[in-house]
Enzyme design. Sequence first.
Site, PDB file in Angstrom:
ATOM      1  N   GLU A 163     -43.806  26.946  -6.324  1.00 25.80           N
ATOM      2  CA  GLU A 163     -44.010  28.359  -5.972  1.00 25.80           C
ATOM      3  C   GLU A 163     -45.460  28.831  -6.155  1.00 25.80           C
ATOM      4  O   GLU A 163     -45.728  29.845  -6.783  1.00 25.80           O
ATOM      5  CB  GLU A 163     -43.048  29.250  -6.770  1.00 25.80           C
ATOM      6  CG  GLU A 163     -41.603  29.051  -6.371  1.00 25.80           C
ATOM      7  CD  GLU A 163     -40.650  30.119  -6.891  1.00 25.80           C
ATOM      8  OE1 GLU A 163     -41.047  30.922  -7.763  1.00 25.80           O
ATOM      9  OE2 GLU A 163     -39.499  30.155  -6.420  1.00 25.80           O
ATOM     10  N   GLU A 367     -34.506  25.224  -5.348  1.00 29.46           N
ATOM     11  CA  GLU A 367     -33.962  26.308  -6.165  1.00 29.46           C
ATOM     12  C   GLU A 367     -33.161  27.245  -5.277  1.00 29.46           C
ATOM     13  O   GLU A 367     -33.583  27.561  -4.167  1.00 29.46           O
ATOM     14  CB  GLU A 367     -35.053  27.148  -6.861  1.00 29.46           C
ATOM     15  CG  GLU A 367     -35.721  26.481  -8.036  1.00 29.46           C
ATOM     16  CD  GLU A 367     -36.726  27.394  -8.734  1.00 29.46           C
ATOM     17  OE1 GLU A 367     -36.506  28.630  -8.782  1.00 29.46           O
ATOM     18  OE2 GLU A 367     -37.737  26.871  -9.232  1.00 29.46           O
TER      19      GLU A 367
END
Length: 465
Positions: A163, A367
């Site tokens: 991320e 995720e």
Amino acid sequence: MSKLKNFPSDFFWGGSTSAYQVEGAWDEDGKGPSVIDMSNVVEGTTDFKVASDHYHRYKEDVALFAELGLKAYRFSIAWTRIFPTGEGQVNAKGLEFYSNLIDELIAKGIEPIATMYHFDLPYGLQEKGGWSNRASVDAFALYSKTLFEAFGDRVKYWLTINEQNMMILHGDALGTKHVDATNPMKDLYQQNHHMLVAQAKAMSLCHQLLPNAKIGPAPNISAIYPASCKPEDVLAANTFSAVRNWLYLDMAVYGRYNATAWRFLEERSAAPTISEGDMEILASAKPDFIAFNYYNSQTVAESSGDASDINSTGDQQITIGEVGAYKGVENPHLVKNEFGWEIDPVGFRTTMRDIYERYALPLIITENGLGAFDKVDENGEINDDYRIQYLTQHIEQVQLAITDGIEVFGYSPWSAIDLISTHQGCSKRYGFIHVDREEFDLKVLKRTKKKSFYWYQNLISNNSL
């Protein structure tokens, strides 16, 4: 769709964690402090010093992962366990821990998927300027080479940076943001540029040293909706997609800056300085797949040109909006979870289509999950039907995406086991396995299988919903 394709027989049904959120042992066996260790903890929540104590209990946890039936386990390696200050001498004890963890996974038939960097920059590097300092690129290259040489005989799947786009867009919320006061936005995107170069070096090194391994980026990617079919709203959504999503993946896959995102930065005097040779490094690196995290979609409207453009939409997506470019708005067609995050399973399929149509690389979801204040009932059970419902809705969309012709080779929800949430401490839980502790009472950290554990176990054994 009348006929659904089956999940591939070798599909990676997984579970995910990150080092700082699950391991604990924050200063044991030579580990140095990271920016996470040194950042302020949200008042009323625990720190990351003990977490779920996975560092000492990894064998017990891996045995539970095997019982769950996991085909893959996506974990991160703490840079400061390997290089306590981010560079210099290798810490043998740190290498030993991950080597033992990897061996334990393989012995139980679980494919290790290693994330090299998940928010926890070594504090020693931060003291020298962090990602603003060009030297961090070389430090990351040395770190990645060390990992490839130590674990490359057993780890076949690597993720570079978790991320990166959230660190840039929501660094305040994650505790990773450290910028120069004179031109904070330019400094932020200079850091971003250095991370992109570091990632490119790692991808090239991986292919050079480990010809049979595969490596890819792991951003958080979301479908972006216009608030209406008004052309200005559509344009705003296009701009936000470029800044939030494609800036990162265009660079990882094509080695070039997204034109819309670059213009966005130029207009704000925030375009990074590009050193000689950078674009060649970036262009020469090629990922083998794209890993991405997905929790929700986002919706934007035409900019109002003032501070009303910036709106909060839940705790991970702290602020959405950029004055003069797009305005963050709520989507009236979606429900929200208790933390204000909009839930959008169909947007998950749209996101997979968007990525695959743009890059034509295999996808793995690293995720996706639901945080909740799980309760243990009087029988000692955790009936997390809400999590089962959330995951079912999203896995249905993965199967639909596969039926669409998209190459998806794994789904690794957040999280395999309860860990410390970045914003709500240990009270906000995501795992299939409950860890019995409170914010300021560790109890004995007992592991208990939730209802979702048995549901996921059954799904994996049948390779089907």
